[in-house]
Design an enzyme around this catalytic site. Structure first.
Site, mmCIF file in Angstrom:
data_model
loop_
_atom_site.group_PDB
_atom_site.id
_atom_site.type_symbol
_atom_site.label_atom_id
_atom_site.label_comp_id
_atom_site.label_asym_id
_atom_site.label_seq_id
_atom_site.Cartn_x
_atom_site.Cartn_y
_atom_site.Cartn_z
ATOM 1 C CG HIS A 76 -0.253 0.316 2.493
ATOM 2 N ND1 HIS A 76 0.396 -0.649 3.212
ATOM 3 C CD2 HIS A 76 -0.090 1.464 3.198
ATOM 4 C CE1 HIS A 76 0.917 -0.125 4.295
ATOM 5 N NE2 HIS A 76 0.650 1.159 4.317
HETATM 6 C C1 UD1 Z 1 -1.616 6.057 5.264
HETATM 7 C C2 UD1 Z 1 -0.269 6.554 5.770
HETATM 8 C C3 UD1 Z 1 0.740 5.426 5.710
HETATM 9 C C4 UD1 Z 1 0.249 4.198 6.449
HETATM 10 C C5 UD1 Z 1 -1.140 3.816 5.961
HETATM 11 C C6 UD1 Z 1 -1.673 2.712 6.819
HETATM 12 C C7 UD1 Z 1 0.150 8.918 5.302
HETATM 13 C C8 UD1 Z 1 0.880 9.877 4.470
HETATM 14 N N1 UD1 Z 1 0.211 7.636 4.924
HETATM 15 O O1 UD1 Z 1 -1.460 5.695 3.911
HETATM 16 O O2 UD1 Z 1 1.945 5.852 6.324
HETATM 17 O O3 UD1 Z 1 1.146 3.146 6.209
HETATM 18 O O4 UD1 Z 1 -2.019 4.943 6.058
HETATM 19 O O5 UD1 Z 1 -2.626 1.951 6.181
HETATM 20 O O6 UD1 Z 1 -0.476 9.305 6.258
HETATM 21 N N2 UD1 Z 1 -8.848 5.046 0.959
HETATM 22 C C9 UD1 Z 1 -10.127 4.545 0.922
HETATM 23 N N3 UD1 Z 1 -10.730 4.270 2.123
HETATM 24 C C10 UD1 Z 1 -10.144 4.455 3.319
HETATM 25 C C11 UD1 Z 1 -8.851 4.979 3.335
HETATM 26 C C12 UD1 Z 1 -8.209 5.275 2.160
HETATM 27 O O7 UD1 Z 1 -10.699 4.354 -0.140
HETATM 28 O O8 UD1 Z 1 -10.751 4.165 4.356
HETATM 29 C C13 UD1 Z 1 -8.155 5.304 -0.330
HETATM 30 C C14 UD1 Z 1 -8.414 6.695 -0.906
HETATM 31 O O9 UD1 Z 1 -8.465 6.566 -2.294
HETATM 32 C C15 UD1 Z 1 -7.147 7.440 -0.500
HETATM 33 C C16 UD1 Z 1 -6.087 6.354 -0.532
HETATM 34 O O10 UD1 Z 1 -6.750 5.178 -0.116
HETATM 35 O O11 UD1 Z 1 -6.855 8.502 -1.354
HETATM 36 C C17 UD1 Z 1 -4.902 6.628 0.367
HETATM 37 O O12 UD1 Z 1 -5.308 6.900 1.706
HETATM 38 P P1 UD1 Z 1 -4.410 7.822 2.674
HETATM 39 O O13 UD1 Z 1 -4.992 7.829 4.009
HETATM 40 O O14 UD1 Z 1 -4.152 9.122 2.008
HETATM 41 O O15 UD1 Z 1 -3.028 7.087 2.699
HETATM 42 P P2 UD1 Z 1 -2.681 5.560 2.951
HETATM 43 O O16 UD1 Z 1 -2.152 5.002 1.691
HETATM 44 O O17 UD1 Z 1 -3.810 4.883 3.598
HETATM 45 N N1 UDP Z 2 -3.530 -5.170 8.947
HETATM 46 C C1 UDP Z 2 -4.813 -5.662 9.114
HETATM 47 N N2 UDP Z 2 -5.518 -6.040 7.989
HETATM 48 C C2 UDP Z 2 -4.999 -5.947 6.735
HETATM 49 C C3 UDP Z 2 -3.684 -5.440 6.593
HETATM 50 C C4 UDP Z 2 -2.987 -5.064 7.715
HETATM 51 O O1 UDP Z 2 -5.316 -5.769 10.245
HETATM 52 O O2 UDP Z 2 -5.701 -6.297 5.775
HETATM 53 C C5 UDP Z 2 -2.777 -4.776 10.144
HETATM 54 C C6 UDP Z 2 -1.447 -5.462 10.307
HETATM 55 O O3 UDP Z 2 -1.589 -6.705 10.946
HETATM 56 C C7 UDP Z 2 -0.664 -4.455 11.132
HETATM 57 C C8 UDP Z 2 -1.213 -3.130 10.674
HETATM 58 O O4 UDP Z 2 -2.446 -3.410 10.031
HETATM 59 O O5 UDP Z 2 -0.955 -4.601 12.509
HETATM 60 C C9 UDP Z 2 -0.268 -2.485 9.708
HETATM 61 O O6 UDP Z 2 -0.871 -1.381 9.135
HETATM 62 P P1 UDP Z 2 -0.588 -0.916 7.637
HETATM 63 O O7 UDP Z 2 0.096 -1.978 6.894
HETATM 64 O O8 UDP Z 2 -1.856 -0.372 7.105
HETATM 65 O O9 UDP Z 2 0.351 0.366 7.869
HETATM 66 P P2 UDP Z 2 1.900 0.554 8.210
HETATM 67 O O10 UDP Z 2 2.255 -0.346 9.322
HETATM 68 O O11 UDP Z 2 2.665 0.284 6.951
HETATM 69 O O12 UDP Z 2 1.984 1.987 8.556
#
Ligand code: UD1
Ligand code: UDP
Length: 360
Positions: free
Chosen positions: A203
């Site tokens: 992601h």
């Molecule tokens: C964010 C964090 C990242 C973290 C991740 C955990 C930042 C800059 N990035 O990334 O460090 O690893 O969360 O998962 O804060 N979207 C949906 N539904 C949701 C959430 C997101 O559709 O509930 C989609 C939207 O199209 C959005 C995209 O995902 O634009 C990215 O979401 P965003 O929260 O901006 O960043 P993450 O990739 O989730």
């Molecule tokens: N995780 C989850 N379901 C998923 C993917 C990840 O519960 O489908 C959990 C995972 O076990 C870990 C946390 O989400 O505890 C990690 O978050 P994510 O990968 O979104 O973000 P990051 O750690 O890279 O910031």
């Protein structure tokens, strides 16, 4: 003493679960949810499964560019802080919600505590690195999960307010793994057998927003011929569609693309996987805790211990490296979980706040 906790993204809900439980034994906690993540399986499922207290404020900021998202959060968090007038603001990790929470607080002269302080990937192209560096430099309490994190802070001149506590994600895993083993039916639901599949999550922006990188990763998954279970983040689902990779995956048939799963199902999927492929920070650590070989789809990691101990290999988005690792990466040494604490990081954090509250 009143403490405001700011969260907004999936890993922050998991991190806050053990801390909040501990915190509420001693203090009043007010929770602000920025709304950065909002889909049921990215948000509410964690509050339900992990018994996390319902947010007092739900800001509904949602998705957008970094400037929009962080700015909107900053404006709204400030309003809440002015109203609630807390003594301390608690932020977690490295997302835009982390930075917005810390920045809103410091400008109002409210003390900031950063949980998961001191991590560095030394790659400022990653938005997470910018968020964590800035947050650390405006925090009063820096709760570091590892010795490496303490050293990183020291090297940047941050010596005061640093506490080595261990990792709250290790606390969360230890507490939930037994519950997960007992309650999760995910293997049955998906028709999987232990060690007969690989697990993948992707992601991070450097992989999803870069067409070539995502193509390389998907092509490696397909070419491996392995059964790969792939719970896809909504961001990844969006780009898989945009780059027309969904059809390729369907045609190949060896990749089981599913929506994101809850934490308990995720732990079971991780524990039973033969190998894990990921660009997630949290998943790399969980693979290590569970002694599952991890192939990290990044050039660098902030969780260097997992690489040093031989359980994690960095392959970036290089197709050949990914394929080689799927075939040949078979670590069998020890894992040293003590490097991430003893499962009582949350207690240590709360104890430190309790002991130093007169200075706050
Ligand atoms: C964010 C964090 C990242 C973290 C991740 C955990 C930042 C800059 N990035 O990334 O460090 O690893 O969360 O998962 O804060 N979207 C949906 N539904 C949701 C959430 C997101 O559709 O509930 C989609 C939207 O199209 C959005 C995209 O995902 O634009 C990215 O979401 P965003 O929260 O901006 O960043 P993450 O990739 O989730
Ligand atoms: N995780 C989850 N379901 C998923 C993917 C990840 O519960 O489908 C959990 C995972 O076990 C870990 C946390 O989400 O505890 C990690 O978050 P994510 O990968 O979104 O973000 P990051 O750690 O890279 O910031």
């Amino acid at each position: 003493m009143r403490i405001v906790t700011v969260v907004g993204a999936r890993p922050q809900f998991i991190k806050m679960a053990p801390v909040s439980k501990e915190l509420r034994k001693h203090f009043d906690e007010i929770v602000i949810h920025t709304g950065q993540h909002y889909d049921y399986e990215m948000d509410k499922i964690f509050f339900e499964q992990l018994n996390i207290p319902k947010p007092d404020y739900y800001l509904e900021v949602g998705s957008g560019t970094h400037g929009y998202q962080t700015g909107e959060m900053l404006k709204q968090i400030e309003k809440v802080l002015l109203k609630e007038n807390p003594d301390l603001v608690l932020v977690y990790g490295d997302t835009n919600s982390t930075l917005a929470g810390a920045l809103a607080a410091v400008k109002l002269h409210i003390k900031v505590a950063h949980i998961e302080a001191g991590l560095r990937s030394f790659n400022k192209k990653m938005p997470e690195e910018v968020n964590r560096v800035l947050t650390d430099h405006i925090s009063n309490f820096l709760f570091a999960p590892t010795e490496t994190a303490v050293k990183n802070l020291y090297n940047e001149g941050i010596k005061e307010g640093v506490y080595l506590t261990g990792d709250v994600m290790y606390d969360a895993l230890l507490y939930n793994i037994k519950i997960a083993r007992k309650n999760s039916n995910i293997l049955k639901e998906l028709g999987l057998k232990s060690r007969e599949y690989l697990l993948a999550t992707v992601h991070r922006a450097e992989n999803t927003d870069n067409r070539k990188n995502l193509e390389n990763i998907i092509e490696a998954f397909i070419k491996s011929g392995e059964l790969i279970v792939f719970p896809a983040h909504p961001r990844t689902q969006k780009y898989l569609k945009a780059y027309k990779l969904l059809k390729k995956l369907e045609k190949a048939g060896n990749v089981l693309l599913i929506p994101p799963v809850g934490y308990l199902d995720m732990l079971v999927l991780e524990e039973n996987a033969r190998k894990i492929l990921t660009d997630s920070g949290g998943v790399q650590k969980e693979a290590y805790f569970l002694k599952v070989p991890c192939i990290t789809l990044r050039e660098r990691t902030e969780w260097v211990e997992t690489v040093e101990d031989g359980w994690n290999i960095l392959v970036g988005a290089d197709k050949e490296k990914i394929l080689n690792a799927i075939r040949d990466f078979n670590p069998n040494g020890k894992v040293y979980t003590y490097k991430f604490g003893d499962g009582k990081a949350s207690e240590k954090i709360v104890k430190t706040i309790e002991e130093t509250k007169n200075e706050i």
